[in-house]
Design a protein around this motif. Structure first.
Motif, PDB file in Angstrom:
ATOM      1  N   GLU A 121       0.826  -1.211   0.000  1.00  0.00           N
ATOM      2  CA  GLU A 121       0.000   0.000   0.000  1.00  0.00           C
ATOM      3  C   GLU A 121       0.859   1.259   0.000  1.00  0.00           C
ATOM      4  O   GLU A 121       0.511   2.260  -0.639  1.00  0.00           O
ATOM      5  N   LEU A 122       1.978   1.225   0.705  1.00  0.00           N
ATOM      6  CA  LEU A 122       2.884   2.377   0.715  1.00  0.00           C
ATOM      7  C   LEU A 122       3.463   2.611  -0.681  1.00  0.00           C
ATOM      8  O   LEU A 122       3.571   3.760  -1.136  1.00  0.00           O
ATOM      9  N   VAL A 123       3.818   1.526  -1.370  1.00  0.00           N
ATOM     10  CA  VAL A 123       4.324   1.654  -2.740  1.00  0.00           C
ATOM     11  C   VAL A 123       3.238   2.224  -3.646  1.00  0.00           C
ATOM     12  O   VAL A 123       3.467   3.164  -4.416  1.00  0.00           O
ATOM     13  N   ALA A 124       2.031   1.657  -3.544  1.00  0.00           N
ATOM     14  CA  ALA A 124       0.939   2.073  -4.436  1.00  0.00           C
ATOM     15  C   ALA A 124       0.577   3.544  -4.240  1.00  0.00           C
ATOM     16  O   ALA A 124       0.309   4.256  -5.217  1.00  0.00           O
ATOM     17  N   SER A 125       0.581   4.017  -3.002  1.00  0.00           N
ATOM     18  CA  SER A 125       0.210   5.417  -2.770  1.00  0.00           C
ATOM     19  C   SER A 125       1.316   6.380  -3.172  1.00  0.00           C
ATOM     20  O   SER A 125       1.045   7.528  -3.529  1.00  0.00           O
ATOM     21  N   LEU A 130       5.349   9.974  -7.382  1.00  0.00           N
ATOM     22  CA  LEU A 130       6.570   9.778  -8.153  1.00  0.00           C
ATOM     23  C   LEU A 130       6.326  10.048  -9.637  1.00  0.00           C
ATOM     24  O   LEU A 130       7.165  10.663 -10.312  1.00  0.00           O
ATOM     25  N   ASP A 131       5.182   9.613 -10.138  1.00  0.00           N
ATOM     26  CA  ASP A 131       4.881   9.816 -11.560  1.00  0.00           C
ATOM     27  C   ASP A 131       4.814  11.304 -11.914  1.00  0.00           C
ATOM     28  O   ASP A 131       5.198  11.699 -13.019  1.00  0.00           O
ATOM     29  N   HIS A 132       4.317  12.122 -11.005  1.00  0.00           N
ATOM     30  CA  HIS A 132       4.302  13.567 -11.255  1.00  0.00           C
ATOM     31  C   HIS A 132       5.720  14.108 -11.367  1.00  0.00           C
ATOM     32  O   HIS A 132       6.010  14.954 -12.231  1.00  0.00           O
ATOM     33  N   LEU A 133       6.612  13.635 -10.504  1.00  0.00           N
ATOM     34  CA  LEU A 133       8.007  14.079 -10.579  1.00  0.00           C
ATOM     35  C   LEU A 133       8.637  13.635 -11.897  1.00  0.00           C
ATOM     36  O   LEU A 133       9.293  14.423 -12.589  1.00  0.00           O
ATOM     37  N   ARG A 162      12.746   1.701  -1.920  1.00  0.00           N
ATOM     38  CA  ARG A 162      13.608   0.948  -2.835  1.00  0.00           C
ATOM     39  C   ARG A 162      12.785   0.355  -3.983  1.00  0.00           C
ATOM     40  O   ARG A 162      13.214   0.342  -5.143  1.00  0.00           O
ATOM     41  N   ARG A 163      11.600  -0.140  -3.661  1.00  0.00           N
ATOM     42  CA  ARG A 163      10.758  -0.771  -4.678  1.00  0.00           C
ATOM     43  C   ARG A 163      10.303   0.212  -5.747  1.00  0.00           C
ATOM     44  O   ARG A 163      10.042  -0.184  -6.889  1.00  0.00           O
ATOM     45  N   GLU A 167       9.674  -0.258  -9.879  1.00  0.00           N
ATOM     46  CA  GLU A 167       8.380  -0.023 -10.516  1.00  0.00           C
ATOM     47  C   GLU A 167       8.468   1.012 -11.641  1.00  0.00           C
ATOM     48  O   GLU A 167       7.641   1.019 -12.550  1.00  0.00           O
ATOM     49  N   ARG A 168       9.445   1.898 -11.553  1.00  0.00           N
ATOM     50  CA  ARG A 168       9.587   2.965 -12.541  1.00  0.00           C
ATOM     51  C   ARG A 168      11.051   3.084 -12.966  1.00  0.00           C
ATOM     52  O   ARG A 168      11.957   2.688 -12.227  1.00  0.00           O
ATOM     53  N   LYS A 169      11.269   3.675 -14.145  1.00  0.00           N
ATOM     54  CA  LYS A 169      12.626   3.932 -14.628  1.00  0.00           C
ATOM     55  C   LYS A 169      13.131   5.203 -13.973  1.00  0.00           C
ATOM     56  O   LYS A 169      13.029   6.312 -14.526  1.00  0.00           O
ATOM     57  N   VAL A 170      13.660   5.082 -12.783  1.00  0.00           N
ATOM     58  CA  VAL A 170      14.134   6.230 -12.018  1.00  0.00           C
ATOM     59  C   VAL A 170      15.144   5.751 -10.984  1.00  0.00           C
ATOM     60  O   VAL A 170      15.044   4.635 -10.470  1.00  0.00           O
ATOM     61  N   GLY A 171      16.140   6.566 -10.711  1.00  0.00           N
ATOM     62  CA  GLY A 171      17.082   6.264  -9.649  1.00  0.00           C
ATOM     63  C   GLY A 171      16.496   6.675  -8.305  1.00  0.00           C
ATOM     64  O   GLY A 171      15.907   7.757  -8.192  1.00  0.00           O
TER      65      GLY A 171
END
Length: 407
Positions: A121-125, A130-133, A162-163, A167-171
């Motif tokens: 749930e922490l990852v999903a929220s 993160l997507d906005h950034l 870390r996850r 889930e996304r292409k980001v460091g």
């Protein structure tokens, strides 16, 4: 494709803001090209200087667009449970922070919601934030813990952070912030809570290799310099880099304390004095400016930008995305705030989200500038001049984001 060009890709017909160290201003190249192989920059500079042996490689025509290093958000609290929108509404209706806190609000509500959330749930929220950034050109983000305030949840927050990088292409850089606030169960005993941080939390984080750095909040409403020293001493013994929230609401000389430990950065800094700025300069510590929090809590004391300039302290800028004092996920708006509220220049703002942000994470050797050997992290912009990145409000001119050579 010419011999030796296999796996290469070029971005041609571009204007570059290389931000390379030692170059004036933004390190602008008007007729520029970037060459990369296997996610690493081989060349970034004038087309006229591109080595012949790689000039025939597959290429993208940027059609005169600007390329900067991918943006770096070097201070966020991206992972947390719940939100504080209702409290925001109550404050607008006249409720005090004390009244909200007595009703179970404030950071206590975020701690409760974070503890109640599963790691999934922490990852999903966190992903929408993160997507906005990412949508505004961010290729590296720092994520702090600090809303668990117990060993189990602090570790869960860092695992969730870390996850995000899977889930996304980001460091993703993770920072342990156990010394953020006092949980309810500590019953006001700050020393006992710091005992827990040092005896149990930090060792668990170290054992699981969950953190790239250790942070703390040195402030009257948080922890004293002596309490922070205890955490820093243990982190330093473990070889972890240090960061510090300091001088946001008062001057406890946190900037000088962090510099004494050779911290990567000190963040907030509204009340930092000349001595603190000089100490940071001598230590090579970055000042991370957080205009979102200044704006959101209606602060009136500005950080000493002139002192940082005078002492040549590198200045980074970050969103400080968090539920209580900076629910902000726009690097572009953050740059405008830094310019408008603090009179930072266009060059300072762009360097603050690239080169100096990389330095604040201890990663300038890897990211933050367009130079050979570094990760091919690019932001390609539909703009006529770099000032547009700082000038516009609510407008995103990102054309394409490249992370490690891939879109």
């Amino acid at each position: 494709m010419s011999e030796g060009s296999e796996g290469l890709h070029l971005w041609r017909n571009a204007r570059l803001a290389t931000l390379a160290e030692g170059t004036p201003g933004l390190g602008i190249v008007e007729k520029g090209v970037i060459a990369a192989r296997d996610g690493r920059i081989l060349f970034a500079g004038p087309e006229s200087e591109l080595p012949t042996e790689i000039s025939k490689a597959e290429s993208t025509d940027c059609q005169g667009r600007w390329i900067t290093p991918g943006l770096i958000d070097c201070h966020t609290h991206l992972v947390f449970g719940g939100d504080r929108a209702r409290e925001f509404e109550l404050r607008l209706e006249g409720a005090s922070y004390e009244e909200i806190a007595r009703a179970g609000g404030g950071i206590v509500s975020t701690v409760s919601a974070t503890r109640a959330a599963s790691e999934d749930e922490l990852v999903a929220s966190a992903l929408p934030r993160l997507d906005h950034l990412i949508g505004e050109g961010v290729t590296t983000v720092e994520v702090k813990s600090g809303y668990g305030l117990d060993t189990k949840t602090e570790c869960a927050m860092l695992r969730a952070a870390r996850r995000l990088g899977h889930e996304r292409k980001v460091g993703v850089n993770t920072t342990f912030l156990g010394a953020h606030a006092l949980p309810v169960e500590a019953k006001g005993d700050k020393d006992a809570y710091i005992d827990l941080v040092c005896r149990e939390m930090l060792p668990a984080v170290i054992a699981e290799k969950l953190a790239d750095a250790v942070d703390g909040f040195c402030e009257g409403i948080a922890f004293s310099p002596d309490q922070i020293r205890r955490v820093f001493d243990l982190a330093k013994q473990a070889g972890l880099p240090l960061k510090l929230h300091a001088d946001q609401l008062s001057n406890l000389h946190g900037a000088r304390l962090a510099a004494e430990y050779g911290a990567l950065s000190v963040d907030h800094l509204e009340y930092t004095d000349e001595d603190g700025a000089a100490a940071m300069s001598a230590a090579g510590t970055v000042a991370v400016i957080l205009p979102g929090a200044y704006y959101f809590i209606r602060e009136t004391k500005q950080p000493p930008i002139a002192a940082f300039r005078a002492h040549q302290v590198p200045m980074a800028i970050a969103t400080d995305c968090n539920p209580g004092s900076s629910p902000l996920t726009s690097p572009l708006l953050t740059m405008n705030m830094a310019a408008t509220l603090f009179r930072m220049t266009v060059d300072e703002c762009i360097a603050g989200f690239t080169r100096n942000a990389a330095k604040a994470l201890g990663k300038l050797g890897e990211i933050g500038t367009l130079e050979a050997g570094k990760s091919c992290d690019l932001a390609i912009w539909d703009i006529e001049r770099p000032a547009e990145l700082v000038y516009r409000l609510g407008f995103n001119p990102l054309h394409q984001r490249i992370w490690r050579g891939q879109s």
